[in-house]
Design a protein around this motif. Structure first.
Motif, PDB file in Angstrom:
ATOM      1  N   ASP A  39       8.994  93.942  59.076  1.00 42.65           N
ATOM      2  CA  ASP A  39       8.332  94.129  57.448  1.00 42.65           C
ATOM      3  C   ASP A  39       8.125  92.769  57.078  1.00 42.65           C
ATOM      4  N   LEU A  40       8.924  91.883  57.125  1.00 42.05           N
ATOM      5  CA  LEU A  40       8.932  90.448  56.375  1.00 42.05           C
ATOM      6  C   LEU A  40       7.618  89.795  57.072  1.00 42.05           C
ATOM      7  N   VAL A  41       7.301  90.073  58.189  1.00 44.54           N
ATOM      8  CA  VAL A  41       6.208  89.010  58.772  1.00 44.54           C
ATOM      9  C   VAL A  41       4.937  89.935  58.270  1.00 44.54           C
ATOM     10  N   GLU A  42       4.917  91.340  57.991  1.00 44.83           N
ATOM     11  CA  GLU A  42       3.615  91.958  57.622  1.00 44.83           C
ATOM     12  C   GLU A  42       3.677  91.609  55.963  1.00 44.83           C
ATOM     13  N   ARG A  43       4.488  90.963  55.575  1.00 48.58           N
ATOM     14  CA  ARG A  43       4.541  90.508  53.910  1.00 48.58           C
ATOM     15  C   ARG A  43       4.227  89.033  53.861  1.00 48.58           C
ATOM     16  N   GLY A  44       3.844  88.566  54.940  1.00 45.95           N
ATOM     17  CA  GLY A  44       3.408  87.011  55.197  1.00 45.95           C
ATOM     18  C   GLY A  44       4.338  86.015  55.310  1.00 45.95           C
ATOM     19  N   PHE A  74       8.893  82.902  48.667  1.00 48.82           N
ATOM     20  CA  PHE A  74       8.296  81.792  48.003  1.00 48.82           C
ATOM     21  C   PHE A  74       7.199  81.855  47.050  1.00 48.82           C
ATOM     22  N   ASP A  75       6.692  83.167  47.633  1.00 45.96           N
ATOM     23  CA  ASP A  75       5.337  83.821  46.815  1.00 45.96           C
ATOM     24  C   ASP A  75       5.786  84.422  45.267  1.00 45.96           C
ATOM     25  N   THR A  78       8.411  85.604  39.897  1.00 46.61           N
ATOM     26  CA  THR A  78       9.641  85.890  39.042  1.00 46.61           C
ATOM     27  C   THR A  78      10.857  85.086  39.755  1.00 46.61           C
ATOM     28  N   GLY A  79      10.584  84.921  41.128  1.00 45.13           N
ATOM     29  CA  GLY A  79      11.745  84.320  41.896  1.00 45.13           C
ATOM     30  C   GLY A  79      12.639  85.386  42.655  1.00 45.13           C
ATOM     31  N   MET A  80      12.276  86.602  42.228  1.00 40.95           N
ATOM     32  CA  MET A  80      12.829  87.622  43.083  1.00 40.95           C
ATOM     33  C   MET A  80      12.487  87.957  44.651  1.00 40.95           C
ATOM     34  N   THR A  81      13.536  88.518  45.256  1.00 43.55           N
ATOM     35  CA  THR A  81      13.413  88.747  46.557  1.00 43.55           C
ATOM     36  C   THR A  81      13.768  90.030  46.827  1.00 43.55           C
TER      37      THR A  81
END
Length: 103
Positions: A39-44, A74-75, A78-81
């Protein structure tokens, strides 16, 4: 001396080139953690998919297993993850059904 520099440069270059190329084949959703990394890969975020810290944190009957994931987006303006992921098993393996920030 030149050979050592070449080896060091090759290793550094490999660390930047291989994660995006290998991520789709390495993270094949055959486990819950692998589904989160896919999923993290799909998010770029192929680099973050390799270094994210994943910790199981309970379950929900509707959403599935809950995982706390520490990584940096990094994208994000808001700096939220997204740090809470819910994963369920389906016919093809595991999938992330929900991801977001928590309280």
């Amino acid at each position: 001396m030149n050979r050592k520099i070449f080896i060091v440069l090759f290793i550094i270059l490999s660390l930047f080139i291989f994660p995006p190329l290998l991520a789709p084949s390495v993270h094949d959703s055959d486990s819950q953690e692998s589904a989160i990394r896919a999923d993290l890969v799909e998010r770029g975020h192929p680099y973050q998919s390799f270094i994210a810290y994943i910790e199981k944190n309970g379950s929900d009957p509707e959403y599935g297993e809950r995982f706390d994931v520490t990584w940096h987006d990094f994208d994000s303006e808001t700096g939220m993850t997204a740090t809470i992921f819910y994963v369920k098993k389906n016919d093809e393996g595991y999938e992330v059904v929900s991801a977001g920030t928590g309280p």
